[in-house]
Design an enzyme around this catalytic site. Structure first.
Site, PDB file in Angstrom:
ATOM      1  N   ARG A  14       0.839  -1.200   0.000  1.00  0.00           N
ATOM      2  CA  ARG A  14       0.000   0.000   0.000  1.00  0.00           C
ATOM      3  C   ARG A  14       0.874   1.250   0.000  1.00  0.00           C
ATOM      4  O   ARG A  14       1.101   1.851  -1.045  1.00  0.00           O
ATOM      5  CB  ARG A  14      -0.946  -0.027   1.220  1.00  0.00           C
ATOM      6  CG  ARG A  14      -2.222   0.776   1.032  1.00  0.00           C
ATOM      7  CD  ARG A  14      -2.085   2.257   1.324  1.00  0.00           C
ATOM      8  NE  ARG A  14      -1.585   2.508   2.676  1.00  0.00           N
ATOM      9  CZ  ARG A  14      -1.209   3.712   3.088  1.00  0.00           C
ATOM     10  NH1 ARG A  14      -1.261   4.754   2.270  1.00  0.00           N
ATOM     11  NH2 ARG A  14      -0.737   3.882   4.316  1.00  0.00           N
ATOM     12  N   ASP A  15       1.437   1.613   1.133  1.00  0.00           N
ATOM     13  CA  ASP A  15       2.231   2.835   1.197  1.00  0.00           C
ATOM     14  C   ASP A  15       3.464   2.734   0.301  1.00  0.00           C
ATOM     15  O   ASP A  15       3.921   3.733  -0.265  1.00  0.00           O
ATOM     16  CB  ASP A  15       2.663   3.093   2.649  1.00  0.00           C
ATOM     17  CG  ASP A  15       2.953   4.556   2.916  1.00  0.00           C
ATOM     18  OD1 ASP A  15       2.809   5.377   1.995  1.00  0.00           O
ATOM     19  OD2 ASP A  15       3.338   4.885   4.055  1.00  0.00           O
ATOM     20  N   HIS A 206       4.885   4.378  12.611  1.00  0.00           N
ATOM     21  CA  HIS A 206       5.036   4.343  11.156  1.00  0.00           C
ATOM     22  C   HIS A 206       6.040   5.427  10.769  1.00  0.00           C
ATOM     23  O   HIS A 206       5.749   6.611  10.926  1.00  0.00           O
ATOM     24  CB  HIS A 206       3.654   4.613  10.534  1.00  0.00           C
ATOM     25  CG  HIS A 206       3.636   4.724   9.039  1.00  0.00           C
ATOM     26  ND1 HIS A 206       3.151   3.721   8.231  1.00  0.00           N
ATOM     27  CD2 HIS A 206       4.024   5.723   8.185  1.00  0.00           C
ATOM     28  CE1 HIS A 206       3.236   4.095   6.957  1.00  0.00           C
ATOM     29  NE2 HIS A 206       3.767   5.309   6.905  1.00  0.00           N
ATOM     30  N   HIS A 208       9.036   7.087   8.041  1.00  0.00           N
ATOM     31  CA  HIS A 208       9.689   7.207   6.742  1.00  0.00           C
ATOM     32  C   HIS A 208      11.135   7.633   6.980  1.00  0.00           C
ATOM     33  O   HIS A 208      11.430   8.324   7.958  1.00  0.00           O
ATOM     34  CB  HIS A 208       8.953   8.227   5.867  1.00  0.00           C
ATOM     35  CG  HIS A 208       7.645   7.716   5.332  1.00  0.00           C
ATOM     36  ND1 HIS A 208       7.414   7.507   3.997  1.00  0.00           N
ATOM     37  CD2 HIS A 208       6.515   7.339   5.962  1.00  0.00           C
ATOM     38  CE1 HIS A 208       6.189   7.032   3.824  1.00  0.00           C
ATOM     39  NE2 HIS A 208       5.602   6.925   5.011  1.00  0.00           N
ATOM     40  N   CYS A 239       4.075   9.623  -0.564  1.00  0.00           N
ATOM     41  CA  CYS A 239       2.678  10.025  -0.558  1.00  0.00           C
ATOM     42  C   CYS A 239       2.428  10.923  -1.757  1.00  0.00           C
ATOM     43  O   CYS A 239       3.133  11.908  -1.939  1.00  0.00           O
ATOM     44  CB  CYS A 239       2.358  10.753   0.747  1.00  0.00           C
ATOM     45  SG  CYS A 239       0.698  11.466   0.738  1.00  0.00           S
ATOM     46  N   ASN A 248       9.286   4.635   3.089  1.00  0.00           N
ATOM     47  CA  ASN A 248       9.136   4.073   4.425  1.00  0.00           C
ATOM     48  C   ASN A 248      10.464   3.464   4.862  1.00  0.00           C
ATOM     49  O   ASN A 248      11.300   3.129   4.031  1.00  0.00           O
ATOM     50  CB  ASN A 248       8.111   2.926   4.397  1.00  0.00           C
ATOM     51  CG  ASN A 248       6.708   3.391   4.074  1.00  0.00           C
ATOM     52  OD1 ASN A 248       6.397   3.648   2.917  1.00  0.00           O
ATOM     53  ND2 ASN A 248       5.864   3.504   5.076  1.00  0.00           N
TER      54      ASN A 248
END
Lengths: 301, 301
Positions: A14-15, A206, A208, A239, A248
């Site tokens: 996903r990310d 979470h 990055h 993003c 990430n």
């Protein structure tokens, strides 16, 4: 809480993919997810039920969920931002949904088309319907460490969102450094503030690695008792609505640091590193992860 | 000891360049050093007095030292591995010499052509002559966290070398992760072991980010009272005699983490980031440093 154990939430599908120029096919996304699970990942953000016209990389969520291996004991997570997304997630039979709630308004408007306050109201609505359907919901507080448009994020605002998400029955609250600006002292502060208001909700972080602080931040979160960490195979990520947001923290590099520190994860570092190299070939980009290039700890000659 | 202050030892002109395919001209090396000093660096490993036939990137040390700005209050450091190197360093009028003492034999033989024990004897000899000439000597214990050929480095061996270097009058002892395999717990352990035997010598740490643990390691060293850290403009670096050894931690990225954490360095992050971008253009390589690409903490719109 066993702090010698960390649960990895793999967010690469996903990310990791949502900001890439190359759009993976459904079959490639399924292979990525199945490779992660084969390497021992037990929670994976597999799909996003956002509008594929806004984020084309995330198209085909239903097909992906219908094709992955669905190992018993593995939780497949879907990102949702509204009731329509939740309905799709329920129909696709994910195991959990995750809702992103930005801490800053300008980012929220650009990313999600509403104010942060409106997103909190949307979260309430999603959470109620999810509970009625027996679907666990977690909340990820994005731009918690800083905003590409507003600069500093007041920590009290992060704590306020966490309290309200907990009140609405989040099983887990994640503190997310969406644009990779955080430093370890800030991690320690936010973790303590969020824990103080999280009630029974678990904590997840979470990070990055946009400015090379991501792994130090992960270490600090773990030292402060956070045992669930997001990371992305190969260290891809970003993003679409945050300029200069990059990868990430990479799952393989995080595993190297944790395993060499005596922290167990149940995930095979070499399997993940191989998946990172494979993903780089699919995206035609060198992975930001370093382990695939450097190799693990050297064996004696 | 003011732990809210860290002294950066810029090693870009030496460790940063010695493994690059492109060989900088003397004028380019001088510009690199002068840019670091202009940005506020007060200690810099400017040159290496090794045999230029073995490490061609380090040729021209005398010319470099004759051409740099020699700001008052700035200490220009020369790496030396033998008496011949010390004589050159004295003639070139560096302010300090640094001697690398590997903790493992196979690496020492390949890098320095002798056993670790023989290198310790050479260190004694260099240190005596340096003291007689009034030249401060520091010792860098390389492969302290692991060896590309022998695997694990026994921590006791690092402590033994540190004790002997201190007995021979090292003003400072550095613990170096030459191949970037260390993790924070190991940093904490080695710092405590070395401090216990270092006597009056100061402590310095030297990290590579080969497996993305370098910044977490630097943070941990600082948390354990180490206030002198090596780093390299742009994050370039490596070792010609250690396979897969890659960049030092980048000065600009280290400054980002430290400054955002409230730790002062006296060094201008933007000046260093600009120098990193410039160095990348000279070496025709994208710097491993991330700050030049990501920019600093975002200003509000």
């Amino acid at each position: 809480m066993d702090t010698a154990q960390v649960e990895i939430v793999e967010v690469g599908p996903r990310d990791g993919l949502q900001n890439e120029t190359a759009v993976l096919s459904v079959a490639e996304k399924v292979e990525l997810i199945d490779r992660a699970v084969a390497a021992g990942v037990r929670r994976i953000e597999a799909v996003s039920f956002v509008n594929p016209r806004r984020v084309p990389q995330m198209a085909g969520a239903e097909e992906v969920m219908a094709s992955v291996r669905r190992d018993a004991g593995v939780s497949y997570i879907g990102l949702v931002l509204n009731r329509r997304g939740l309905d799709r997630a329920l129909a696709a039979e994910v195991d959990e949904v995750n809702v992103a709630i930005p801490a800053t308004d300008v980012f929220c408007r650009r990313n999600q088309g509403c104010t942060a306050e409106e997103m909190l109201a949307a979260y309430d609505d999603i959470a109620k319907a999810a509970h009625a359907a027996g679907m666990p919901v977690s909340a990820t507080i994005s731009t918690a460490f800083g905003c590409p448009f507003e600069g500093e994020t007041p920590p009290q605002r992060v704590a306020d969102i966490a309290r309200r998400a907990a009140d609405s029955g989040a099983v887990e609250i994640a503190i997310a450094d969406t644009i990779g600006v955080g430093v370890p002292g800030q991690v320690a502060d936010l973790v303590e503030r969020v824990r103080a208001v999280a009630g029974g909700a678990g904590l997840r972080c979470h990070f990055h690695n946009t400015r090379n602080t991501g792994y130090a931040n992960a270490l600090t979160a773990h030292e402060h008792g956070v045992t669930v960490l997001d990371s992305s195979i190969g260290g891809f990520g970003g993003c679409p609505f945050a300029p200069a947001a990059t990868g990430n923290i990479a799952t393989e590099d995080l595993l190297y640091m944790l395993h060499r520190s005596g922290v167990r994860t149940g995930v095979d570092m070499r399997g993940i590193a191989a998946a990172g190299t494979w993903l780089g070939s699919r995206l035609d980009k060198e992975p930001p992860a370093l382990l695939g290039r450097a190799g693990g700890f050297p064996a004696p000659e």
